[in-house]
Design a protein around this motif. Structure first.
Motif, PDB file in Angstrom:
ATOM      1  N   ARG A   1     -13.816   0.246  14.675  1.00  0.00           N
ATOM      2  CA  ARG A   1     -14.471  -0.649  15.048  1.00  0.00           C
ATOM      3  C   ARG A   1     -14.798  -1.602  13.549  1.00  0.00           C
ATOM      4  O   ARG A   1     -13.914  -3.160  13.459  1.00  0.00           O
ATOM      5  N   GLU A   2     -15.262  -1.607  12.721  1.00  0.00           N
ATOM      6  CA  GLU A   2     -15.127  -1.501  11.186  1.00  0.00           C
ATOM      7  C   GLU A   2     -14.468  -2.052  10.622  1.00  0.00           C
ATOM      8  O   GLU A   2     -13.626  -3.321   9.863  1.00  0.00           O
ATOM      9  N   GLN A   3     -13.423  -1.743  10.211  1.00  0.00           N
ATOM     10  CA  GLN A   3     -12.238  -1.721   9.789  1.00  0.00           C
ATOM     11  C   GLN A   3     -11.378  -2.648  10.493  1.00  0.00           C
ATOM     12  O   GLN A   3     -10.703  -3.102  10.384  1.00  0.00           O
ATOM     13  N   PHE A   4     -11.482  -2.325  12.001  1.00  0.00           N
ATOM     14  CA  PHE A   4     -10.333  -3.669  12.920  1.00  0.00           C
ATOM     15  C   PHE A   4     -10.771  -4.703  12.437  1.00  0.00           C
ATOM     16  O   PHE A   4     -10.317  -5.762  12.430  1.00  0.00           O
ATOM     17  N   GLU A   5     -11.825  -4.985  12.243  1.00  0.00           N
ATOM     18  CA  GLU A   5     -13.062  -6.266  11.905  1.00  0.00           C
ATOM     19  C   GLU A   5     -11.895  -6.906  10.380  1.00  0.00           C
ATOM     20  O   GLU A   5     -11.634  -7.889  10.270  1.00  0.00           O
ATOM     21  N   TYR A   6     -11.311  -5.676   9.277  1.00  0.00           N
ATOM     22  CA  TYR A   6     -10.752  -6.742   8.676  1.00  0.00           C
ATOM     23  C   TYR A   6      -9.574  -6.290   8.612  1.00  0.00           C
ATOM     24  O   TYR A   6      -8.289  -7.104   8.097  1.00  0.00           O
ATOM     25  N   TRP A   7      -8.843  -5.866   9.313  1.00  0.00           N
ATOM     26  CA  TRP A   7      -7.252  -5.427   9.846  1.00  0.00           C
ATOM     27  C   TRP A   7      -6.981  -6.334  11.058  1.00  0.00           C
ATOM     28  O   TRP A   7      -5.615  -5.974  11.047  1.00  0.00           O
ATOM     29  N   ARG A   8      -7.502  -7.406  11.448  1.00  0.00           N
ATOM     30  CA  ARG A   8      -7.488  -7.533  12.671  1.00  0.00           C
ATOM     31  C   ARG A   8      -6.059  -8.352  12.862  1.00  0.00           C
ATOM     32  O   ARG A   8      -5.556  -8.848  13.817  1.00  0.00           O
ATOM     33  N   HIS A   9      -5.896  -8.972  11.788  1.00  0.00           N
ATOM     34  CA  HIS A   9      -4.563 -10.253  11.486  1.00  0.00           C
ATOM     35  C   HIS A   9      -3.942  -9.234  11.556  1.00  0.00           C
ATOM     36  O   HIS A   9      -2.840  -9.677  10.795  1.00  0.00           O
ATOM     37  N   THR A  10      -3.510  -8.014  10.827  1.00  0.00           N
ATOM     38  CA  THR A  10      -2.031  -6.504  10.505  1.00  0.00           C
ATOM     39  C   THR A  10      -2.083  -6.070  11.633  1.00  0.00           C
ATOM     40  O   THR A  10      -2.339  -5.478  12.345  1.00  0.00           O
ATOM     41  N   HIS A  11      -0.553  -5.607  10.977  1.00  0.00           N
ATOM     42  CA  HIS A  11       0.298  -5.019  12.075  1.00  0.00           C
ATOM     43  C   HIS A  11       0.236  -3.844  11.574  1.00  0.00           C
ATOM     44  O   HIS A  11       0.915  -3.545   9.469  1.00  0.00           O
ATOM     45  N   LEU A  12       0.114  -2.531  11.248  1.00  0.00           N
ATOM     46  CA  LEU A  12       0.281  -1.057  10.883  1.00  0.00           C
ATOM     47  C   LEU A  12       2.197  -0.577  11.570  1.00  0.00           C
ATOM     48  O   LEU A  12       1.784  -0.551  12.515  1.00  0.00           O
ATOM     49  N   THR A  13       2.264   0.094  10.031  1.00  0.00           N
ATOM     50  CA  THR A  13       3.192   0.802  10.655  1.00  0.00           C
ATOM     51  C   THR A  13       3.262   2.349   9.916  1.00  0.00           C
ATOM     52  O   THR A  13       2.792   2.262   9.068  1.00  0.00           O
ATOM     53  N   VAL A  14       3.305   3.969  10.927  1.00  0.00           N
ATOM     54  CA  VAL A  14       2.677   4.476   9.945  1.00  0.00           C
ATOM     55  C   VAL A  14       3.814   5.403  10.035  1.00  0.00           C
ATOM     56  O   VAL A  14       5.484   5.288  10.120  1.00  0.00           O
ATOM     57  N   ASP A  15       4.291   5.035   8.415  1.00  0.00           N
ATOM     58  CA  ASP A  15       5.259   6.573   7.769  1.00  0.00           C
ATOM     59  C   ASP A  15       5.045   7.708   7.220  1.00  0.00           C
ATOM     60  O   ASP A  15       3.693   8.104   7.383  1.00  0.00           O
ATOM     61  N   VAL A  16       6.115   8.852   7.106  1.00  0.00           N
ATOM     62  CA  VAL A  16       5.101   9.743   6.278  1.00  0.00           C
ATOM     63  C   VAL A  16       5.937  10.055   4.606  1.00  0.00           C
ATOM     64  O   VAL A  16       7.056   9.091   4.175  1.00  0.00           O
ATOM     65  N   VAL A  17       5.345  10.411   3.985  1.00  0.00           N
ATOM     66  CA  VAL A  17       5.969  10.631   2.331  1.00  0.00           C
ATOM     67  C   VAL A  17       5.772  11.434   1.702  1.00  0.00           C
ATOM     68  O   VAL A  17       4.728  12.680   1.750  1.00  0.00           O
ATOM     69  N   PRO A  18       6.506  11.869   0.686  1.00  0.00           N
ATOM     70  CA  PRO A  18       5.815  13.592   0.281  1.00  0.00           C
ATOM     71  C   PRO A  18       4.170  13.918  -0.099  1.00  0.00           C
ATOM     72  O   PRO A  18       4.703  12.501  -0.623  1.00  0.00           O
ATOM     73  N   GLY A  19       3.830  14.495  -0.654  1.00  0.00           N
ATOM     74  CA  GLY A  19       2.192  15.089  -1.284  1.00  0.00           C
ATOM     75  C   GLY A  19       1.468  15.238   0.224  1.00  0.00           C
ATOM     76  O   GLY A  19       2.462  15.549   0.800  1.00  0.00           O
ATOM     77  N   ARG A  20       0.671  15.480  -0.472  1.00  0.00           N
ATOM     78  CA  ARG A  20      -1.126  16.737  -0.100  1.00  0.00           C
ATOM     79  C   ARG A  20      -1.221  15.413   0.709  1.00  0.00           C
ATOM     80  O   ARG A  20      -2.136  14.994  -0.743  1.00  0.00           O
ATOM     81  N   GLY A  21      -1.822  14.924   1.959  1.00  0.00           N
ATOM     82  CA  GLY A  21      -3.405  14.023   1.964  1.00  0.00           C
ATOM     83  C   GLY A  21      -4.342  14.433   1.863  1.00  0.00           C
ATOM     84  O   GLY A  21      -4.202  16.180   1.160  1.00  0.00           O
TER      85      GLY A  21
END
Length: 140
Positions: free
Chosen positions: A99-119
């Motif tokens: 919820r805390e992060q949502f307050e910062y990002w509430r005006h943002t559309h998110l697209t999940v993508d994939v890149v090489p590498g280890r998270g």
């Protein structure tokens, strides 16, 4: 092409989350290994700013989290590919954000993508040599 999430926030009429084709392809593979999946976006630094993918229910959500959408990665066959427990059916993935992060990002559309590498080692894609990341854009 992208897969848009269903709308889950009361009063809204627009999707907040989508998946790229690459993300759908990786999630389909991970579903067959782990069964039902979920995402959680917590914010923070380093891997904390990447969306984390877990087997559904392994990350406990609460009042401190917002369900941004439900993503359907079912194939045209209705999701008939069985997971590790032998069950089949629609492949629905909840996407949660603190919820805390949502307050910062509430005006943002998110697209999940994939890149090489280890998270993070906690996210199920880590052994695949790939990691999920968020591409964002402001919503009008």
């Amino acid at each position: 092409m992208t897969v848009e999430a269903s709308v889950t926030i009361p009063g809204e009429t627009f999707s907040r989350v989508a998946l790229t084709d690459s993300a759908v392809e990786l999630l389909d593979k991970l579903w067959l290994i782990h069964g039902p999946l979920m995402f959680h976006q917590s914010g923070g630094c380093c891997d904390g700013s990447s969306p984390m993918c877990y087997p559904a229910g392994e990350f406990i959500t609460a009042e401190a989290d917002v369900l941004l959408g439900v993503l359907d990665i079912s194939t045209g066959d209705g999701g008939s590919s069985a997971g590790p427990d032998g069950t089949s059916g629609p492949r629905l993935i909840d996407f949660w954000m603190s919820r805390e992060q949502f307050e910062y990002w509430r005006h943002t559309h998110l697209t999940v993508d994939v890149v090489p590498g280890r998270g993070s080692g906690f996210s199920v894609e880590a052994p695949e040599g790939k990691r999920f990341l968020i591409r964002s854009r402001l919503m009008g």
